[in-house]
Write a protein that holds these residues in place. Structure first.
Motif, PDB file in Angstrom:
ATOM      1  N   CYS A  20       5.425  10.410  27.616  1.00 34.97           N
ATOM      2  CA  CYS A  20       5.435   8.959  27.818  1.00 34.97           C
ATOM      3  C   CYS A  20       4.069   8.498  28.338  1.00 34.97           C
ATOM      4  O   CYS A  20       3.674   8.859  29.449  1.00 34.97           O
ATOM      5  CB  CYS A  20       6.513   8.574  28.827  1.00 34.97           C
ATOM      6  SG  CYS A  20       6.489   6.804  29.222  1.00 34.97           S
ATOM      7  N   ALA A  22       3.226   5.637  29.471  1.00 37.86           N
ATOM      8  CA  ALA A  22       3.353   4.791  30.669  1.00 37.86           C
ATOM      9  C   ALA A  22       3.383   5.643  31.935  1.00 37.86           C
ATOM     10  O   ALA A  22       2.748   5.319  32.940  1.00 37.86           O
ATOM     11  CB  ALA A  22       4.616   3.946  30.567  1.00 37.86           C
ATOM     12  N   GLU A  96      13.247  12.268  24.480  1.00 38.64           N
ATOM     13  CA  GLU A  96      12.191  12.606  23.531  1.00 38.64           C
ATOM     14  C   GLU A  96      12.775  12.756  22.130  1.00 38.64           C
ATOM     15  O   GLU A  96      13.868  13.283  21.960  1.00 38.64           O
ATOM     16  CB  GLU A  96      11.497  13.897  23.987  1.00 38.64           C
ATOM     17  CG  GLU A  96      10.144  14.144  23.353  1.00 38.64           C
ATOM     18  CD  GLU A  96      10.210  14.600  21.915  1.00 38.64           C
ATOM     19  OE1 GLU A  96       9.326  14.201  21.134  1.00 38.64           O
ATOM     20  OE2 GLU A  96      11.157  15.343  21.565  1.00 38.64           O
ATOM     21  N   HIS A  97      12.002  12.301  21.145  1.00 39.75           N
ATOM     22  CA  HIS A  97      12.453  12.356  19.742  1.00 39.75           C
ATOM     23  C   HIS A  97      11.253  12.552  18.834  1.00 39.75           C
ATOM     24  O   HIS A  97      10.109  12.363  19.257  1.00 39.75           O
ATOM     25  CB  HIS A  97      13.164  11.036  19.386  1.00 39.75           C
ATOM     26  CG  HIS A  97      12.314   9.831  19.693  1.00 39.75           C
ATOM     27  ND1 HIS A  97      11.294   9.393  18.880  1.00 39.75           N
ATOM     28  CD2 HIS A  97      12.305   8.993  20.770  1.00 39.75           C
ATOM     29  CE1 HIS A  97      10.710   8.342  19.408  1.00 39.75           C
ATOM     30  NE2 HIS A  97      11.290   8.084  20.570  1.00 39.75           N
ATOM     31  N   SER A 100       7.347   9.888  16.950  1.00 41.57           N
ATOM     32  CA  SER A 100       6.665   9.035  17.930  1.00 41.57           C
ATOM     33  C   SER A 100       5.359   8.528  17.324  1.00 41.57           C
ATOM     34  O   SER A 100       4.821   9.147  16.403  1.00 41.57           O
ATOM     35  CB  SER A 100       6.337   9.843  19.190  1.00 41.57           C
ATOM     36  OG  SER A 100       7.514  10.411  19.692  1.00 41.57           O
ATOM     37  N   LEU A 101       4.861   7.440  17.885  1.00 38.39           N
ATOM     38  CA  LEU A 101       3.666   6.847  17.267  1.00 38.39           C
ATOM     39  C   LEU A 101       2.425   7.721  17.441  1.00 38.39           C
ATOM     40  O   LEU A 101       1.657   7.885  16.499  1.00 38.39           O
ATOM     41  CB  LEU A 101       3.407   5.453  17.856  1.00 38.39           C
ATOM     42  CG  LEU A 101       4.402   4.370  17.443  1.00 38.39           C
ATOM     43  CD1 LEU A 101       4.071   3.053  18.127  1.00 38.39           C
ATOM     44  CD2 LEU A 101       4.424   4.186  15.927  1.00 38.39           C
ATOM     45  N   VAL A 102       2.208   8.258  18.642  1.00 40.44           N
ATOM     46  CA  VAL A 102       0.971   9.032  18.839  1.00 40.44           C
ATOM     47  C   VAL A 102       1.217  10.472  19.308  1.00 40.44           C
ATOM     48  O   VAL A 102       0.292  11.131  19.769  1.00 40.44           O
ATOM     49  CB  VAL A 102      -0.017   8.311  19.804  1.00 40.44           C
ATOM     50  CG1 VAL A 102      -0.432   6.969  19.257  1.00 40.44           C
ATOM     51  CG2 VAL A 102       0.542   8.197  21.203  1.00 40.44           C
ATOM     52  N   HIS A 103       2.460  10.922  19.216  1.00 37.65           N
ATOM     53  CA  HIS A 103       2.748  12.319  19.583  1.00 37.65           C
ATOM     54  C   HIS A 103       3.334  13.055  18.389  1.00 37.65           C
ATOM     55  O   HIS A 103       4.234  12.535  17.727  1.00 37.65           O
ATOM     56  CB  HIS A 103       3.724  12.386  20.767  1.00 37.65           C
ATOM     57  CG  HIS A 103       3.114  11.912  22.045  1.00 37.65           C
ATOM     58  ND1 HIS A 103       3.069  10.584  22.400  1.00 37.65           N
ATOM     59  CD2 HIS A 103       2.490  12.599  23.044  1.00 37.65           C
ATOM     60  CE1 HIS A 103       2.442  10.463  23.564  1.00 37.65           C
ATOM     61  NE2 HIS A 103       2.083  11.672  23.977  1.00 37.65           N
ATOM     62  N   GLU A 202      10.387   1.592  22.232  1.00 35.28           N
ATOM     63  CA  GLU A 202       9.068   1.978  22.752  1.00 35.28           C
ATOM     64  C   GLU A 202       7.973   1.104  22.133  1.00 35.28           C
ATOM     65  O   GLU A 202       7.024   0.701  22.808  1.00 35.28           O
ATOM     66  CB  GLU A 202       8.812   3.466  22.484  1.00 35.28           C
ATOM     67  CG  GLU A 202       9.641   4.368  23.402  1.00 35.28           C
ATOM     68  CD  GLU A 202       9.990   5.720  22.781  1.00 35.28           C
ATOM     69  OE1 GLU A 202       9.405   6.080  21.734  1.00 35.28           O
ATOM     70  OE2 GLU A 202      10.876   6.397  23.335  1.00 35.28           O
TER      71      GLU A 202
END
Ligand code: HEM
Length: 266
Positions: A20, A22, A96-97, A100-103, A202
């Protein structure tokens, strides 16, 4: 707020970090323990309110989700509920899945299988860029992927009021989300309903926390845009952007509303 921001101190290899952005930003600026371990729920709730202007119900709700995933009781000197580590939040399939946009996804575990001795009690610091298995459980990468960040930046096509570069608008983030969803392979591993909702939520949080401009409700929220510079700083370097100001208040309802606007964006 800009004058009182604690300095950014990047994570050391021994510091624990989450998937995350954030939370990692909060740790990198010292709003929660910099080592990312033994996080008090009260401290996290306060940090979410102070830095991101998240409402109290939302901050409590999301902290409870964190405790559900990674909570434990610390017995000394008296019983206290704590989030064990930021890395524990990378446990695949709870919050978590994939997509994700940047992972990167946790799925390519076979590419970099890393097993720890079953009696290992050591805190788990950063995970590598591909899936990591600890005691038979799969953990996702916690560092942002440079190539996914570059792809997100190339989705920025919306004029920004103060930046010379185009920013990420509502239709841009929708396109980015759909691109990541489509990339899940094999299709049998598509996100389930709950994680799909998390993923869009998110994206909504990115627009709420980092964006400028009003959400034009009659026009699928257009008018709201995140600068490319803020994307790079917050999602890429996990620090508060140079032009950071505390965002407008937001909570569960606003996140849900913005999520709907993104999904409807043209
Ligand atoms: C204002 C507060 C928050 C914001 C703005 C926020 C934002 C985000 C964003 C944008 C992502 C997706 C990153 C990506 O797509 O690569 C994410 C992922 C995640 N967040 Fe947060 N978050 C917040 C609070 C929290 C809290 C309090 C927790 C738990 C205690 C949490 C747990 C997670 C987890 C486990 C993920 C990984 C999900 C995934 O696989 O993408 N977040 N968050």
């Amino acid at each position: 707020m800009s004058t009182s921001i604690p300095p950014f101190v990047p994570a050391r290899p021994t510091d624990s970090r989450s998937p995350c952005p954030a939370l990692n930003v909060l740790a990198n600026h010292g709003y929660i323990p910099h080592n990312g371990l033994d996080i008090s729920p009260i401290q996290l709730i306060r940090a979410l309110q102070t830095v991101y202007n998240a409402s109290l119900p939302f901050s409590i709700f999301i902290t409870l989700a964190g405790l559900w995933t990674a909570g434990y009781i610390k017995w000394t000197p008296w019983p206290k509920l704590r989030i064990r580590s930021l890395h524990a939040l990378a446990l695949h399939g709870v919050i978590e899945h994939d997509a994700s946009l940047v992972h990167e996804n946790a799925l390519p575990i076979h590419l970099s299988l890393k097993s720890f001795p079953s009696d290992s009690k050591s805190p788990t610091p950063h995970s590598p860029q591909s899936g990591e298995e600890i005691k038979g459980k799969l953990y996702a990468p916690t560092s942002p992927s440079p190539s996914l960040l570059a792809a997100l930046l190339s989705d920025c096509t919306t004029p920004h009021p103060t930046s010379p570069n185009p920013g990420l608008g509502m239709s841009d983030i929708k396109r980015a989300r759909q691109r990541r969803d489509k990339a899940i392979s094999p299709p049998s591993t598509k996100l389930d309903f709950v994680h799909e909702a998390f993923a869009w939520g998110e994206s909504a949080k990115i627009m709420c926390v980092l964006g400028v401009g009003n959400f034009d409700e009659d026009n699928e929220g257009s008018g709201r845009v995140v600068s490319a510079e803020r994307i790079k700083a917050w999602l890429g370097e996990e620090r508060l952007p140079d032009d950071w100001t505390r965002p407008e208040p937001f909570g569960i309802l606003k996140t849900n509303n913005v999520k709907g606007l993104i999904q409807k964006a043209a």
